[in-house]
Scaffold this active site. Structure first.
Site: not given
Length: 196
Positions: A39-40
């Protein structure tokens, strides 16, 4: 809560944030990190619990990173209706995106619950200021490559974009920016064109 922590030379593949920077963290240095899948790199989420002490994140540098097929790239997220807190003094520099859904995103209405049920309503009171994006390039998997969805009661301020070049499906003109309650400036070439 952590302070004066450094993360160097890491490759992270996960089903959630590659790196999550939560409340109470300060003076962090993250460099040469490859993320994907995941998700970064996220600051937050902040402000979910009512009645908590001031939630703050400050003085964070994220430098020389690579994101491949991630949901987000460089993200700051706070819950709607959240009270008391701030994010400030953040620099994201030298980031490369490859097929990332949301390469640059500030989301002050964060709510992962499907359909929004059970999410706090209202405007976030977490103040976001002095956030720099320098040398961010690559491709977005969605048309909105830059999204600043900030609080109505506490708009984002001091957001700075410098030398940003993000495309959608390798077509620069197809990518776009979205701003809501965000204030800031640009320097150098910035694509997609800034909405600040």
């Amino acid at each position: 809560m952590s302070s004066h922590v450094s993360v160097y030379d890491a490759r992270i593949s996960t089903g959630d944030d590659c790196i999550s920077i939560g409340p109470g963290n300060s003076h962090l240095w993250i460099e040469r990190v490859a993320c994907g899948p995941g998700h970064g790199i996220s600051i937050g989420s902040l402000g979910k619990q009512e009645g908590m002490a001031v939630e703050a994140v400050q003085n964070v540098t994220v430098k020389t990173t690579w994101f491949t097929g991630t949901t987000n790239g460089l993200r700051i997220k706070t819950w709607g209706g959240s009270k008391r807190g701030f994010v400030r003094g953040v620099t994201f520099a030298d980031a490369t995106m490859s097929g990332v859904d949301n390469p640059i995103i500030i989301d002050q209405r964060y709510c992962p619950t499907s359909g929004g049920g059970g999410c706090p309503g209202g405007s976030s009171s977490i103040r976001i200021s002095d956030v720099r994006y320098v040398g961010v390039r690559g491709s977005s998997a969605t048309p909105v490559a830059v999204s600043f969805d900030c609080s109505r009661s506490n708009p984002c301020s001091g957001i700075r974009l410098q030398d940003v070049a993000l495309t959608y499906r390798n077509r620069p003109a197809a990518a776009r920016s979205y701003c809501r309650n965000a204030r800031g400036s640009t320097l150098g070439l910035v694509l997609p064109p800034s909405c600040l």
